[in-house]
Design a protein around this motif. Structure first.
Motif, PDB file in Angstrom:
ATOM      1  N   LEU A   1      19.023 -40.244  15.793  1.00  0.00           N
ATOM      2  CA  LEU A   1      20.306 -39.611  15.534  1.00  0.00           C
ATOM      3  C   LEU A   1      20.284 -38.686  14.324  1.00  0.00           C
ATOM      4  O   LEU A   1      21.267 -37.995  14.047  1.00  0.00           O
ATOM      5  N   ASN A   2      19.157 -38.630  13.621  1.00  0.00           N
ATOM      6  CA  ASN A   2      19.004 -37.672  12.531  1.00  0.00           C
ATOM      7  C   ASN A   2      18.390 -36.367  13.020  1.00  0.00           C
ATOM      8  O   ASN A   2      18.169 -35.452  12.246  1.00  0.00           O
ATOM      9  N   CYS A   3      18.093 -36.307  14.314  1.00  0.00           N
ATOM     10  CA  CYS A   3      17.472 -35.126  14.916  1.00  0.00           C
ATOM     11  C   CYS A   3      18.318 -34.678  16.109  1.00  0.00           C
ATOM     12  O   CYS A   3      18.417 -35.401  17.100  1.00  0.00           O
ATOM     13  N   LYS A   4      18.900 -33.506  16.008  1.00  0.00           N
ATOM     14  CA  LYS A   4      19.785 -33.013  17.071  1.00  0.00           C
ATOM     15  C   LYS A   4      19.081 -32.952  18.421  1.00  0.00           C
ATOM     16  O   LYS A   4      19.647 -33.329  19.432  1.00  0.00           O
ATOM     17  N   ALA A   5      17.859 -32.508  18.436  1.00  0.00           N
ATOM     18  CA  ALA A   5      17.142 -32.327  19.697  1.00  0.00           C
ATOM     19  C   ALA A   5      16.853 -33.659  20.397  1.00  0.00           C
ATOM     20  O   ALA A   5      16.816 -33.711  21.624  1.00  0.00           O
ATOM     21  N   SER A   6      16.677 -34.716  19.644  1.00  0.00           N
ATOM     22  CA  SER A   6      16.347 -36.013  20.236  1.00  0.00           C
ATOM     23  C   SER A   6      17.425 -36.483  21.200  1.00  0.00           C
ATOM     24  O   SER A   6      17.134 -36.895  22.324  1.00  0.00           O
ATOM     25  N   PHE A   7      18.672 -36.435  20.771  1.00  0.00           N
ATOM     26  CA  PHE A   7      19.775 -36.878  21.615  1.00  0.00           C
ATOM     27  C   PHE A   7      19.879 -36.002  22.861  1.00  0.00           C
ATOM     28  O   PHE A   7      20.026 -36.499  23.974  1.00  0.00           O
ATOM     29  N   VAL A   8      19.773 -34.705  22.683  1.00  0.00           N
ATOM     30  CA  VAL A   8      19.861 -33.775  23.813  1.00  0.00           C
ATOM     31  C   VAL A   8      18.717 -34.036  24.805  1.00  0.00           C
ATOM     32  O   VAL A   8      18.925 -34.010  26.019  1.00  0.00           O
ATOM     33  N   GLU A   9      17.533 -34.296  24.285  1.00  0.00           N
ATOM     34  CA  GLU A   9      16.392 -34.592  25.159  1.00  0.00           C
ATOM     35  C   GLU A   9      16.626 -35.865  25.975  1.00  0.00           C
ATOM     36  O   GLU A   9      16.303 -35.916  27.157  1.00  0.00           O
TER      37      GLU A   9
ATOM     38  N   ILE B   1      28.480 -42.068  20.163  1.00  0.00           N
ATOM     39  CA  ILE B   1      27.188 -41.735  19.565  1.00  0.00           C
ATOM     40  C   ILE B   1      27.371 -40.768  18.402  1.00  0.00           C
ATOM     41  O   ILE B   1      26.700 -40.899  17.376  1.00  0.00           O
ATOM     42  N   ALA B   2      28.291 -39.831  18.545  1.00  0.00           N
ATOM     43  CA  ALA B   2      28.561 -38.900  17.445  1.00  0.00           C
ATOM     44  C   ALA B   2      29.066 -39.641  16.212  1.00  0.00           C
ATOM     45  O   ALA B   2      28.623 -39.382  15.090  1.00  0.00           O
ATOM     46  N   VAL B   3      29.958 -40.583  16.408  1.00  0.00           N
ATOM     47  CA  VAL B   3      30.478 -41.379  15.292  1.00  0.00           C
ATOM     48  C   VAL B   3      29.342 -42.183  14.650  1.00  0.00           C
ATOM     49  O   VAL B   3      29.214 -42.217  13.425  1.00  0.00           O
ATOM     50  N   GLU B   4      28.519 -42.815  15.467  1.00  0.00           N
ATOM     51  CA  GLU B   4      27.410 -43.612  14.932  1.00  0.00           C
ATOM     52  C   GLU B   4      26.388 -42.720  14.227  1.00  0.00           C
ATOM     53  O   GLU B   4      25.872 -43.065  13.166  1.00  0.00           O
ATOM     54  N   GLY B   5      26.097 -41.571  14.804  1.00  0.00           N
ATOM     55  CA  GLY B   5      25.165 -40.638  14.169  1.00  0.00           C
ATOM     56  C   GLY B   5      25.680 -40.164  12.821  1.00  0.00           C
ATOM     57  O   GLY B   5      24.921 -40.081  11.845  1.00  0.00           O
TER      58      GLY B   5
END
Length: 75
Positions: free
Chosen positions: A18-26, A61-65
């Motif tokens: 969750l510290n990497c934007k691309a990870s969630f999108v992937e 997930i956004a809240v947790e991130g």
């Protein structure tokens, strides 16, 4: 939260950095494309979700991130 929502939410929280934007999108892409790396239970649960349930997962997930990112900044 219904069972399919919980399955998908837990998978995304466990498998995404969750510290990497691309990870969630992937991870989302892998689920929607039914990659072999996605457990069958998660793929099946994703297919059962309504659009509103999916947006609720993204919100959680956004809240947790945000919580995790803010926690890391204060350490």
């Amino acid at each position: 939260m219904s069972r399919p929502s919980k399955v998908v939410l837990e998978y995304l929280l466990e498998e995404s950095n969750l510290n990497c934007k691309a990870s969630f999108v992937e991870r989302i892409g892998e689920i929607t494309e039914s990659y072999e790396t996605v457990p069958e239970e998660v793929a099946d649960a994703y297919e059962q979700l309504t659009v509103n349930e999916f947006w609720e997962i993204i919100r959680k997930i956004a809240v947790e991130g945000k919580r995790r990112t803010n926690h890391n900044l204060t350490l």
